[in-house]
Design a protein around this motif. Structure first.
Motif, PDB file in Angstrom:
ATOM      1  N   ASP A 127      -3.204   1.641   4.061  1.00 13.63           N
ATOM      2  CA  ASP A 127      -4.030   0.921   3.079  1.00 13.63           C
ATOM      3  C   ASP A 127      -5.507   1.288   3.205  1.00 13.63           C
ATOM      4  O   ASP A 127      -6.394   0.436   3.119  1.00 13.63           O
ATOM      5  N   LYS A 151       0.179   1.472   1.387  1.00 17.11           N
ATOM      6  CA  LYS A 151      -0.001   2.889   1.060  1.00 17.11           C
ATOM      7  C   LYS A 151      -0.264   3.645   2.355  1.00 17.11           C
ATOM      8  O   LYS A 151      -1.187   3.312   3.102  1.00 17.11           O
ATOM      9  N   ASP A 164       3.760   5.224  -1.295  1.00 18.89           N
ATOM     10  CA  ASP A 164       4.012   3.793  -1.145  1.00 18.89           C
ATOM     11  C   ASP A 164       5.119   3.595  -0.119  1.00 18.89           C
ATOM     12  O   ASP A 164       6.103   4.339  -0.090  1.00 18.89           O
TER      13      ASP A 164
END
Length: 417
Positions: A127, A151, A164
């Motif tokens: 992320d 992510k 993802d």
């Protein structure tokens, strides 16, 4: 606790009943049938209580299985084995960044395997948060729960990819007699191996407790105030890098200097019985540098300890200078012959060995505070001090064998990963 109390109470009732029957009827043989019937009824009642207790225990285990471990907020699990990325690994894989962890193994059937993570991938960020070592990776994983979507940025086969990823869960069986209770999440009983880092740089302040009596004797003879030897403060720079299996090799160097200037009256060599004022300067310098080798051990994510040594070179330098009046180009030869203008440079050199231990506390992934304690032991190949003149060294007779021994203490920042 309530179930156990029922069972114990029933057994006690049987015992008390039998005791009372015996006390009321000394001739037990005459009423044995009545006593047997009453005892049998008490035992039957106790059996019913025990049966109810077993059913209650079974219900509790079932509730434990259904409720205690059905929490949706289980800690996330990826299913990878990893290690802090070394410079050697990064170079071999063609990776040019200074952060990331190396995936060494992917667990079969795990979320990582199902979603395309492979061994020798370099996980760079989660992320958008960069991963610098195994410790930061563990902290990031602990902040997510099963089913969270993140992510991942990773380096695989020469290129950077972003995908993802859905956090998974881990199942483990714990045996409770005849049945099993399924636990999800991280295995708290498994020991965690924490990263010791792979290198860095540091400003090194050193408090050195050593004996300067020999130096101070000469300093006072020349008219200067003694050097405070309750503790000498040296400082410098150092760095080290990992060479394998938590062994670190490095270089370091520190120094200290003390300067003083005085005006002093000395006998006038041209006019006996009179004095002249001269300027005197003193400079005392001490320094040491060398190669360090130490073995680190990570006690936790934050604390790292190490033990090792420094092998190097050290020296004392003591300079005295005296001048009288202004110097003139045409009179330099006369000044040279005059005892008013003099300079003397003294030196003593050593081979040093310093065993030491260190404790380091991580504040950030790239910043730590380190404290180190050691003892400096010295050896000199020459007896006494030497005078240095025009690059040549001359032995000074009857000069002391001053040592370079003493306790050292260091506390300062560490910049590295």
């Amino acid at each position: 606790m309530r179930v156990s109390t029922k069972i114990i109470a029933s057994i006690m009732a049987v015992f008390l009943l039998f005791s009372s029957l015996t006390a009321e009827n000394p001739d037990v043989g005459e009423s044995v049938e009545d006593a047997a019937e009453e005892v049998a009824e008490a035992i039957e009642e106790a059996a019913e209580v025990m049966e109810e207790s077993i059913e209650e225990i079974s219900d509790n285990v079932e509730d434990f299985d259904k409720n205690e471990y059905s929490d949706k907020n289980q800690k996330a699990y990826m299913g990878v084995y990893s290690k802090t990325l070394s410079l050697k690994d990064a170079r071999e894989l063609g990776y040019n960044e200074f952060y990331g962890i190396l995936i060494t193994k992917v667990v079969s059937g795990s979320a990582a395997e199902k979603q395309g993570i492979r061994p020798y991938d370099i996980l760079m960020s989660i992320d958008g948060k960069k991963i610098y070592d195994d410790n930061s990776f563990s902290r990031f994983i602990d902040s997510y729960n099963t089913g969270d979507k993140v992510k991942l940025e990773f380096f695989s086969h020469g290129k950077i990819e972003i995908k993802d990823f859905v956090m998974g869960e881990r199942e483990e069986k714990i045996n409770y007699g005849k049945g099993n209770v399924t636990l999800f999440g991280r295995n708290s009983s498994k020991s965690k191996k924490y990263s010791t880092g792979y290198g860095g740089l540091s400003w090194i302040p050193v408090y050195f407790k050593t004996d300067l009596d020999d130096v101070n004797y000469l300093v006072k003879e020349f008219g200067f105030s003694k050097i405070d030897d309750s503790g000498i403060f040296l400082n410098g720079l150092g760095g080290k890098g990992i060479i394998g299996k938590s062994w670190f090799l490095g270089l370091m160097g520190v120094r200290y200097s003390n300067h003083a200037r005085i005006n002093k009256s000395v006998p006038d060599i041209l006019k006996p019985g009179e004095t002249v004022n001269v300027n005197r300067r003193m400079a005392f310098k001490m320094s040491y540098w060398g190669v360090t080798l130490d073995k680190r051990a990570a006690l936790s994510r934050k604390f790292i300890s190490s033990a090792g040594f420094m092998l190097g070179w050290g020296k004392y330098k003591l300079n005295f200078e005296q001048t009288y009046g202004e110097l003139n180009w045409a009179d330099l030869n006369e000044d040279f012959n005059s005892s008013y203008n003099n300079h003397i440079a003294l030196k003593r050199s050593y081979i040093l060995f310093q065993p030491k231990v260190m404790m380091m506390y991580r504040i950030l992934s790239w910043l730590s505070v380190r404290a180190e304690v050691g003892y400096m032991a010295s050896y000199s190949f020459k007896e006494g001090w030497s005078k240095i003149s025009s690059g040549n060294s001359y032995e000074i007779k009857d000069s002391p064998n001053t040592d370079f021994n003493g306790l050292t203490f260091t506390i300062g920042p560490w910049f590295g990963f």
